[in-house]
Motif scaffolding. Structure first.
Motif, mmCIF file in Angstrom:
data_model
loop_
_atom_site.group_PDB
_atom_site.id
_atom_site.type_symbol
_atom_site.label_atom_id
_atom_site.label_comp_id
_atom_site.label_asym_id
_atom_site.label_seq_id
_atom_site.Cartn_x
_atom_site.Cartn_y
_atom_site.Cartn_z
ATOM 1 N N LEU A 278 0.833 -1.213 0.000
ATOM 2 C CA LEU A 278 0.000 0.000 0.000
ATOM 3 C C LEU A 278 0.863 1.257 0.000
ATOM 4 N N ARG A 279 1.916 1.229 0.822
ATOM 5 C CA ARG A 279 2.791 2.415 0.901
ATOM 6 C C ARG A 279 3.595 2.580 -0.389
ATOM 7 N N THR A 280 3.956 1.455 -0.986
ATOM 8 C CA THR A 280 4.686 1.541 -2.256
ATOM 9 C C THR A 280 3.785 2.157 -3.324
ATOM 10 N N LEU A 281 2.522 1.752 -3.332
ATOM 11 C CA LEU A 281 1.587 2.323 -4.310
ATOM 12 C C LEU A 281 1.443 3.828 -4.108
ATOM 13 N N GLN A 282 1.435 4.257 -2.835
ATOM 14 C CA GLN A 282 1.377 5.703 -2.553
ATOM 15 C C GLN A 282 2.614 6.400 -3.116
ATOM 16 N N ALA A 283 3.773 5.782 -2.886
ATOM 17 C CA ALA A 283 5.028 6.396 -3.351
ATOM 18 C C ALA A 283 5.087 6.439 -4.874
ATOM 19 N N LEU A 284 4.404 5.489 -5.518
ATOM 20 C CA LEU A 284 4.420 5.435 -6.989
ATOM 21 C C LEU A 284 3.253 6.223 -7.592
ATOM 22 N N ASP A 285 2.700 7.102 -6.799
ATOM 23 C CA ASP A 285 1.490 7.815 -7.192
ATOM 24 C C ASP A 285 1.554 8.380 -8.620
ATOM 25 N N GLU A 286 2.677 9.040 -8.933
ATOM 26 C CA GLU A 286 2.811 9.677 -10.254
ATOM 27 C C GLU A 286 2.806 8.660 -11.385
ATOM 28 N N ASP A 287 3.238 7.443 -11.098
ATOM 29 C CA ASP A 287 3.383 6.419 -12.137
ATOM 30 C C ASP A 287 2.395 5.274 -11.922
ATOM 31 N N ARG A 288 1.329 5.583 -11.201
ATOM 32 C CA ARG A 288 0.380 4.551 -10.780
ATOM 33 C C ARG A 288 -0.211 3.788 -11.976
ATOM 34 N N GLU A 289 -0.436 4.510 -13.067
ATOM 35 C CA GLU A 289 -1.094 3.851 -14.209
ATOM 36 C C GLU A 289 -0.199 2.787 -14.847
ATOM 37 N N LYS A 290 1.088 2.828 -14.541
ATOM 38 C CA LYS A 290 1.993 1.823 -15.120
ATOM 39 C C LYS A 290 2.051 0.544 -14.279
ATOM 40 N N VAL A 291 1.506 0.609 -13.059
ATOM 41 C CA VAL A 291 1.714 -0.501 -12.118
ATOM 42 C C VAL A 291 0.842 -1.714 -12.455
ATOM 43 N N ILE A 292 1.471 -2.875 -12.499
ATOM 44 C CA ILE A 292 0.761 -4.146 -12.614
ATOM 45 C C ILE A 292 1.019 -4.887 -11.302
ATOM 46 N N LEU A 293 -0.049 -5.122 -10.546
ATOM 47 C CA LEU A 293 0.113 -5.726 -9.225
ATOM 48 C C LEU A 293 -0.025 -7.239 -9.320
ATOM 49 N N VAL A 294 0.933 -7.928 -8.713
ATOM 50 C CA VAL A 294 0.994 -9.386 -8.803
ATOM 51 C C VAL A 294 1.143 -9.970 -7.407
ATOM 52 N N MET A 295 0.364 -11.019 -7.126
ATOM 53 C CA MET A 295 0.480 -11.706 -5.836
ATOM 54 C C MET A 295 1.365 -12.931 -6.003
ATOM 55 N N ASN A 296 2.319 -13.094 -5.109
ATOM 56 C CA ASN A 296 3.204 -14.255 -5.156
ATOM 57 C C ASN A 296 3.126 -14.964 -3.812
ATOM 58 N N SER A 297 2.539 -16.154 -3.793
ATOM 59 C CA SER A 297 2.413 -16.914 -2.544
ATOM 60 C C SER A 297 3.609 -17.843 -2.403
ATOM 61 N N LEU A 298 4.363 -17.648 -1.353
ATOM 62 C CA LEU A 298 5.613 -18.409 -1.193
ATOM 63 C C LEU A 298 5.516 -19.476 -0.113
ATOM 64 N N ARG A 299 4.312 -19.707 0.402
ATOM 65 C CA ARG A 299 4.173 -20.774 1.412
ATOM 66 C C ARG A 299 2.900 -21.552 1.127
ATOM 67 N N SER A 300 2.938 -22.815 1.581
ATOM 68 C CA SER A 300 1.747 -23.649 1.416
ATOM 69 C C SER A 300 0.776 -23.334 2.555
ATOM 70 N N GLY A 301 -0.373 -23.999 2.520
ATOM 71 C CA GLY A 301 -1.346 -23.801 3.590
ATOM 72 C C GLY A 301 -2.402 -22.789 3.211
ATOM 73 N N PRO A 302 -3.299 -22.505 4.181
ATOM 74 C CA PRO A 302 -4.427 -21.621 3.867
ATOM 75 C C PRO A 302 -3.970 -20.169 3.638
ATOM 76 N N HIS A 303 -4.682 -19.513 2.749
ATOM 77 C CA HIS A 303 -4.411 -18.099 2.447
ATOM 78 C C HIS A 303 -5.713 -17.320 2.545
ATOM 79 N N PRO A 304 -5.662 -16.053 2.850
ATOM 80 C CA PRO A 304 -6.896 -15.255 2.845
ATOM 81 C C PRO A 304 -7.476 -15.190 1.429
ATOM 82 N N PRO A 305 -8.806 -15.025 1.305
ATOM 83 C CA PRO A 305 -9.412 -14.952 -0.032
ATOM 84 C C PRO A 305 -8.821 -13.792 -0.854
#
Lengths: 359, 172
Positions: A278-305
């Protein structure tokens, strides 16, 4: 033409500079009568450049420059210090505060306009290549693994170069199975005479690598302008440049973000990871339209929806890399998963992501 | 600097380990005339920005008005030579003006520059503060004694003679 903020407490000087910049330079001018007014207008109007007097009563010009540089929303603004304090120590103080240039009053109009043109044009020439920074300001997000695999995938489409921008010892070469080499960009920091071509390594796939220094750096890397220049030079070697970014928005990272076609921002679904994203997105405010957000799960087990994570991030996820045990095996072998397990879920998601990036 | 005028002279005042950048209104009298005037001990400057000589680039405090005690000044430096000259020094001389290289030491500083004076130069007359308390040097470089990297340059310096401890000359 540029938008230029002038901060000077002398009304005559403000008016004179206003005339010179508007009539002769054809610039758009914003006037501020003191440091606080200048900071307010800098944040509200987002000019490309500020011309700042030093001797102002409430807040000196040095303090104004320091505050501009400390605010990520306006930190990249070009700044000229224009002062009647014309001693060598004053130039040192101005540059130490963060100014890009220093001029002494009285200044010739032509000299001022030349300096403005020079600063406005620095770093404006965008690299001809597509620049794709892969970024996560929180360590352990699997950033390097994704950057290496993405670069290998894009190499199949067009000549690609992977720029490992880590300042605390990079691992891209290791992940690609390349032997540790003395060729890395750290040499350029100390040896201005060396050419970049001689530092680029090649993987058997054809992917090129500009590796990071193997040991943590004891000094700053490149400046904003130097990085912009290097990206331009690298664009002669590859059509696509994937950058494994440092975990900070230092001048190297800022120049890369400015030159970027798309920015791949990696997050995970843990509370601290979401907070950092969230803070990184704030810092990238000027270039926000270029951002592609990707989730990377690095552990097994349950994850939030995923829905809950996207709500928390207030941004849609472009891709989700699920935990893949083959990733760990690949890493230990020094063979990226894209090459060792081309049908693995990670490889499939990468292909989808590459289409989004290049769209 | 509020209401700066075209007759305003920006000068650097050095005394007791401090640097004060301030503006002097030279509309009625030049800075040189005011500094040389033996009938006044003080000089008023506007928009004074104070720095320690240890960190002369950093401004520690500022005041819209400052009164400077001329007796305790070490020297005053101006970028333009003309700004520091008395009215009578601005004109030539029938004897011609000679430039004599000179080196002097002062508290915290050493100065290199040139004396610009007509006729024969006598250092003892120069150092005598009986008639004039200050002496004008032109094309001046001042270095601090504790760090030679810290230097100040100016078109002219008005040096307080009683503060001079050593004078170096190339010839008599």
């Amino acid at each position: 033409m540029a938008r230029i903020l002038i901060i000077d407490d002398n009304p005559e000087m403000l008016e004179m500079l206003h005339l010179i910049l508007r009539e002769r330079g054809k610039h758009e001018v914003i006037l501020a009568a003191d440091g606080q007014d200048g900071l307010t207008k800098a944040l509200a109007e987002r000019p490309e450049m500020a011309i700042v007097d030093v001797m102002m009563p409430e807040m000196t010009g040095y303090e104004v420059v320091r505050r501009i540089r400390a605010n990520p929303r306006i930190a990249k603004m070009r700044i000229i210090i224009l002062t009647a304090r014309g001693q060598p120590v004053d130039k040192t103080a101005a540059m130490a505060a963060g100014a890009d240039a220093y001029l002494v009053k009285p200044v010739a109009a032509a000299a001022l306009l030349d300096q403005i043109d020079e600063l406005i044009n620095v770093g404006k020439e965008k690299p001809k290549s597509v620049v794709i920074p892969v970024l996560s300001l929180r360590g352990g997000a699997g950033q390097t693994t994704l950057a290496v695999n993405l670069a290998l995938l894009l190499q199949r489409l067009a000549p690609t170069l992977l720029f490992d921008m880590a300042t605390n010892s990079g691992h891209c070469g290791f992940y690609m199975g390349l032997k540790q080499s003395n060729r890395h960009w750290g040499y350029l920091v100390d040896n201005a005479g060396i050419t970049i071509d001689g530092l680029i390594q090649a993987h058997e796939s054809g992917l090129k690598l500009l590796a990071a220094p193997p040991l943590p750096m004891q000094k700053e890397g490149f400046s904003y302008d130097q990085t912009a220049f290097i990206l331009n030079v690298l664009s002669k070697a590859a059509r696509i440049i994937v950058v494994d970014m440092p975990p900070m928005l230092n001048p190297m990272a800022q120049a890369t973000i400015k030159a970027a076609h798309k920015i791949l921002l990696i997050t995970n679904d843990e509370p601290l990871g979401i907070q950092t994203t969230l803070r990184t997105l704030q810092a990238l405010d000027e270039d926000r339209e270029k951002v592609i957000l990707v989730m990377n799960s690095l552990r097994s087990g349950p994850h939030p929806p995923l829905d809950a994570v996207q709500r928390a991030l207030q941004t849609p996820l472009a891709a989700h890399f699920v935990f893949d045990p083959q990733q760990i095996v690949s890493m230990q072998r020094g063979t990226p998963i894209l090459l060792s397990y081309p049908d693995a879920p990670t490889a499939v998601t990468l292909q989808r992501l590459a289409k989004i990036i290049l769209a | 600097m509020q209401n700066r005028r075209s007759t305003e002279v920006i000068a650097e005042f050095f005394a007791h380990g401090y640097r004060v950048s301030g503006s002097f209104d030279a509309r009625q009298r030049t800075l040189g005339d005011m500094i040389y005037d033996i009938n006044t001990s003080y000089l008023t400057v506007e928009n004074a920005y104070v720095s320690s000589i240890q960190q002369p680039g950093e401004i520690s405090i500022n005041y819209p008005i400052a009164v400077i005690n001329k007796t305790d000044l070490t020297f005053v430096l101006t970028i333009e030579t003309e700004d520091a000259l008395r009215r009578d020094q601005r004109y030539g001389s029938y004897l011609g003006l000679k430039l004599t290289p000179i080196f002097i030491t002062l508290p915290f500083f050493e100065l290199k520059g040139f004396l610009r004076m007509p006729g024969r130069f006598d250092p003892l007359v120069l150092l005598s503060s009986g008639s004039e308390r200050f002496v004008t040097l032109v094309d001046v470089t001042a270095r601090t004694t504790f760090d030679s990297e810290i230097s100040f340059q100016g078109g002219a310096a008005l040096v307080n003679k009683p503060q001079i401890s050593f004078v170096g000359l190339e010839k008599l």
